[in-house]
Design a protein around this motif. Sequence first.
Motif, PDB file in Angstrom:
ATOM      1  N   LEU A 114     -94.621   8.984  -0.080  1.00  0.00           N
ATOM      2  CA  LEU A 114     -93.499   8.256  -0.276  1.00  0.00           C
ATOM      3  C   LEU A 114     -92.840   7.633   0.822  1.00  0.00           C
ATOM      4  O   LEU A 114     -91.842   6.967   0.825  1.00  0.00           O
ATOM      5  CB  LEU A 114     -92.227   9.017  -1.213  1.00  0.00           C
ATOM      6  N   ASP A 115     -93.517   7.682   2.033  1.00  0.00           N
ATOM      7  CA  ASP A 115     -92.818   7.337   3.218  1.00  0.00           C
ATOM      8  C   ASP A 115     -91.511   7.760   3.886  1.00  0.00           C
ATOM      9  O   ASP A 115     -90.950   7.096   4.543  1.00  0.00           O
ATOM     10  CB  ASP A 115     -93.130   5.729   3.140  1.00  0.00           C
ATOM     11  N   ILE A 116     -91.222   8.896   3.143  1.00  0.00           N
ATOM     12  CA  ILE A 116     -89.853   9.397   3.599  1.00  0.00           C
ATOM     13  C   ILE A 116     -90.109  10.230   4.946  1.00  0.00           C
ATOM     14  O   ILE A 116     -89.145  10.120   5.684  1.00  0.00           O
ATOM     15  CB  ILE A 116     -89.312  10.483   2.474  1.00  0.00           C
ATOM     16  N   ILE A 117     -91.186  10.710   5.228  1.00  0.00           N
ATOM     17  CA  ILE A 117     -91.373  11.256   6.486  1.00  0.00           C
ATOM     18  C   ILE A 117     -93.009  10.605   6.913  1.00  0.00           C
ATOM     19  O   ILE A 117     -93.630  10.157   5.939  1.00  0.00           O
ATOM     20  CB  ILE A 117     -91.581  12.674   6.659  1.00  0.00           C
ATOM     21  N   ARG A 118     -93.182  10.673   8.266  1.00  0.00           N
ATOM     22  CA  ARG A 118     -94.604  10.183   8.528  1.00  0.00           C
ATOM     23  C   ARG A 118     -95.338  11.005   8.995  1.00  0.00           C
ATOM     24  O   ARG A 118     -95.153  12.190   9.658  1.00  0.00           O
ATOM     25  CB  ARG A 118     -94.268   9.202   9.470  1.00  0.00           C
ATOM     26  N   PRO A 119     -96.763  11.084   8.674  1.00  0.00           N
ATOM     27  CA  PRO A 119     -97.707  11.929   9.071  1.00  0.00           C
ATOM     28  C   PRO A 119     -97.778  11.986  10.692  1.00  0.00           C
ATOM     29  O   PRO A 119     -97.793  10.956  11.366  1.00  0.00           O
ATOM     30  CB  PRO A 119     -99.106  11.779   8.396  1.00  0.00           C
ATOM     31  N   THR A 120     -98.361  13.333  11.243  1.00  0.00           N
ATOM     32  CA  THR A 120     -98.534  13.261  12.584  1.00  0.00           C
ATOM     33  C   THR A 120    -100.065  12.725  12.918  1.00  0.00           C
ATOM     34  O   THR A 120    -100.085  12.217  13.903  1.00  0.00           O
ATOM     35  CB  THR A 120     -98.730  14.820  13.230  1.00  0.00           C
ATOM     36  N   ALA A 121    -100.899  12.886  11.910  1.00  0.00           N
ATOM     37  CA  ALA A 121    -102.427  12.395  12.034  1.00  0.00           C
ATOM     38  C   ALA A 121    -102.716  12.073  10.670  1.00  0.00           C
ATOM     39  O   ALA A 121    -102.265  12.763   9.462  1.00  0.00           O
ATOM     40  CB  ALA A 121    -103.249  13.170  12.751  1.00  0.00           C
ATOM     41  N   GLY A 122    -103.866  11.308  10.500  1.00  0.00           N
ATOM     42  CA  GLY A 122    -104.442  11.037   9.392  1.00  0.00           C
ATOM     43  C   GLY A 122    -103.900   9.701   8.671  1.00  0.00           C
ATOM     44  O   GLY A 122    -102.886   9.137   9.229  1.00  0.00           O
ATOM     45  N   SER A 123    -104.533   9.248   7.409  1.00  0.00           N
ATOM     46  CA  SER A 123    -103.882   8.257   6.731  1.00  0.00           C
ATOM     47  C   SER A 123    -103.751   8.570   5.263  1.00  0.00           C
ATOM     48  O   SER A 123    -104.353   9.272   4.796  1.00  0.00           O
ATOM     49  CB  SER A 123    -104.847   7.007   6.859  1.00  0.00           C
ATOM     50  N   ILE A 124    -103.113   7.566   4.715  1.00  0.00           N
ATOM     51  CA  ILE A 124    -102.515   7.675   3.339  1.00  0.00           C
ATOM     52  C   ILE A 124    -102.757   6.234   2.637  1.00  0.00           C
ATOM     53  O   ILE A 124    -102.229   5.362   3.337  1.00  0.00           O
ATOM     54  CB  ILE A 124    -101.418   8.257   3.034  1.00  0.00           C
ATOM     55  N   SER A 125    -103.349   6.222   1.256  1.00  0.00           N
ATOM     56  CA  SER A 125    -103.436   4.887   0.799  1.00  0.00           C
ATOM     57  C   SER A 125    -102.654   5.197  -0.613  1.00  0.00           C
ATOM     58  O   SER A 125    -103.129   6.155  -1.640  1.00  0.00           O
ATOM     59  CB  SER A 125    -104.848   4.484   0.306  1.00  0.00           C
ATOM     60  N   VAL A 126    -101.776   4.292  -0.976  1.00  0.00           N
ATOM     61  CA  VAL A 126    -101.135   4.554  -2.146  1.00  0.00           C
ATOM     62  C   VAL A 126    -101.360   3.106  -2.932  1.00  0.00           C
ATOM     63  O   VAL A 126    -100.635   2.298  -2.552  1.00  0.00           O
ATOM     64  CB  VAL A 126     -99.574   4.703  -2.134  1.00  0.00           C
ATOM     65  N   LEU A 127    -102.079   3.315  -4.137  1.00  0.00           N
ATOM     66  CA  LEU A 127    -102.147   2.111  -4.982  1.00  0.00           C
ATOM     67  C   LEU A 127    -102.985   1.099  -4.091  1.00  0.00           C
ATOM     68  O   LEU A 127    -102.618  -0.013  -4.242  1.00  0.00           O
ATOM     69  CB  LEU A 127    -101.111   1.563  -5.754  1.00  0.00           C
ATOM     70  N   GLY A 128    -103.672   1.480  -3.284  1.00  0.00           N
ATOM     71  CA  GLY A 128    -104.594   0.583  -2.372  1.00  0.00           C
ATOM     72  C   GLY A 128    -103.827   0.089  -1.061  1.00  0.00           C
ATOM     73  O   GLY A 128    -104.375  -0.751  -0.427  1.00  0.00           O
ATOM     74  N   ARG A 129    -102.634   0.480  -0.931  1.00  0.00           N
ATOM     75  CA  ARG A 129    -101.664   0.210   0.095  1.00  0.00           C
ATOM     76  C   ARG A 129    -101.181   1.361   1.079  1.00  0.00           C
ATOM     77  O   ARG A 129    -101.413   2.180   0.561  1.00  0.00           O
ATOM     78  CB  ARG A 129    -100.475  -0.656  -0.274  1.00  0.00           C
ATOM     79  N   ALA A 130    -100.896   1.120   2.278  1.00  0.00           N
ATOM     80  CA  ALA A 130    -100.111   1.949   2.878  1.00  0.00           C
ATOM     81  C   ALA A 130     -98.765   2.443   2.469  1.00  0.00           C
ATOM     82  O   ALA A 130     -98.255   1.721   1.571  1.00  0.00           O
ATOM     83  CB  ALA A 130     -99.955   1.611   4.425  1.00  0.00           C
ATOM     84  N   PRO A 131     -98.471   3.680   2.461  1.00  0.00           N
ATOM     85  CA  PRO A 131     -96.881   3.694   2.129  1.00  0.00           C
ATOM     86  C   PRO A 131     -95.993   2.970   2.738  1.00  0.00           C
ATOM     87  O   PRO A 131     -96.035   2.590   3.744  1.00  0.00           O
ATOM     88  CB  PRO A 131     -96.775   5.332   2.697  1.00  0.00           C
ATOM     89  N   GLY A 132     -95.035   2.662   1.731  1.00  0.00           N
ATOM     90  CA  GLY A 132     -93.876   1.980   2.356  1.00  0.00           C
ATOM     91  C   GLY A 132     -93.061   1.246   1.090  1.00  0.00           C
ATOM     92  O   GLY A 132     -93.446   1.466  -0.043  1.00  0.00           O
ATOM     93  N   ARG A 133     -91.863   0.592   1.607  1.00  0.00           N
ATOM     94  CA  ARG A 133     -90.911   0.134   0.629  1.00  0.00           C
ATOM     95  C   ARG A 133     -91.526  -0.706  -0.537  1.00  0.00           C
ATOM     96  O   ARG A 133     -91.254  -0.891  -1.783  1.00  0.00           O
ATOM     97  CB  ARG A 133     -89.937  -0.568   1.316  1.00  0.00           C
ATOM     98  N   GLU A 134     -92.443  -1.561  -0.041  1.00  0.00           N
ATOM     99  CA  GLU A 134     -93.081  -2.598  -1.050  1.00  0.00           C
ATOM    100  C   GLU A 134     -93.674  -1.835  -2.229  1.00  0.00           C
ATOM    101  O   GLU A 134     -94.271  -2.538  -3.305  1.00  0.00           O
ATOM    102  CB  GLU A 134     -94.222  -3.398  -0.268  1.00  0.00           C
ATOM    103  N   ASN A 135     -94.240  -0.752  -2.051  1.00  0.00           N
ATOM    104  CA  ASN A 135     -94.548   0.036  -3.288  1.00  0.00           C
ATOM    105  C   ASN A 135     -93.565   0.475  -4.429  1.00  0.00           C
ATOM    106  O   ASN A 135     -94.083   0.823  -5.521  1.00  0.00           O
ATOM    107  CB  ASN A 135     -95.386   1.246  -2.766  1.00  0.00           C
TER     108      ASN A 135
END
Length: 308
Positions: A53-74
């Motif tokens: 949910l982009d409330i906190i950020r990962p130290t490493a690695g990647s996340i895809s949410v509905l084909g996008r990066a986590p963020g307010r636009e989701n």
Amino acid sequence: MQVDQALVLDQVTKKYGDFTAVDALSFAVRTGEVFGFLGGNGAGKTTSLRMVLDIIRPTAGSISVLGRAPGRENAPFLGFLPEERGLYRTMSAIDTIVYFGRLKGMTAGDARTEGLALLDRFGLSANVKSTVDKLSKGMAQKVQLATAVVNSPRLLILDEPFSGLDPVNQGLLEDEIRRASAKGATVVFSTHVMQHAERLCDRLLLLARGAKKFEGNLDEARALLPARLTVTSRQSLAGVAGVADCTPQGEGDAGWQDWAITLRPGASSGDLLEHCSATGIALRRFEERRASLHDVFLHMVGTEEPVK
């Protein structure tokens, strides 16, 4: 935009100093499925969902949410029910739902229409204008659930959603999860209550100390444990192909004896039944005890015991 995988975590790690809350976690949730995110307290479930949910950020690695990066636009496409419930106590039930709907990009009119329909479905039509502080705990939880689903999210994320709910409201929440799934939403929920996952999940992930222990469906999870049978026969089945252990139970009755049988990995109860039939071993009882998700969890995780 429709994607085949609604949520993907790839080698996601979250560290707080020397403490690793999430350890190289990778999994994918398919579009339209109900996915259980299971683990005991402190396993890393909430931390993982907060990164999605982009409330906190990962130290490493990647996340895809509905084909996008986590963020307010989701936000217009997501619904979220946090473990720690909290609403504005002086705001009315309907205004609360409208407020959250507006945050997700809905018009005030659409949010009110959908909010009224939700309150009616949840049995709160008489409490539309009641302020949250005048509602019972169960009623307030229903309002919070309505804020999570008011925008008909494509991805619904529920963090320990059954925590603190009475059996009636647990049933209502299960119905809402099924309803959202039937409408095409992807549902991800975390829990340490295995029974809900058994009833609802298409697939599930077992998490312990921040690391993935298993990902798959319920049958695949159960297959991790050897099959156990209760058989009543006149003779022991020890030594029969596929039988790992055959232990007598009780004193027996007129020559018949109950046996607790554990099969070897890969052996099937059907093969054993065929063997008994082919060799003339008389049976009065032949019952298979399927492993529960609780059994699997204890097998995979050990002392980090979930709630049954």
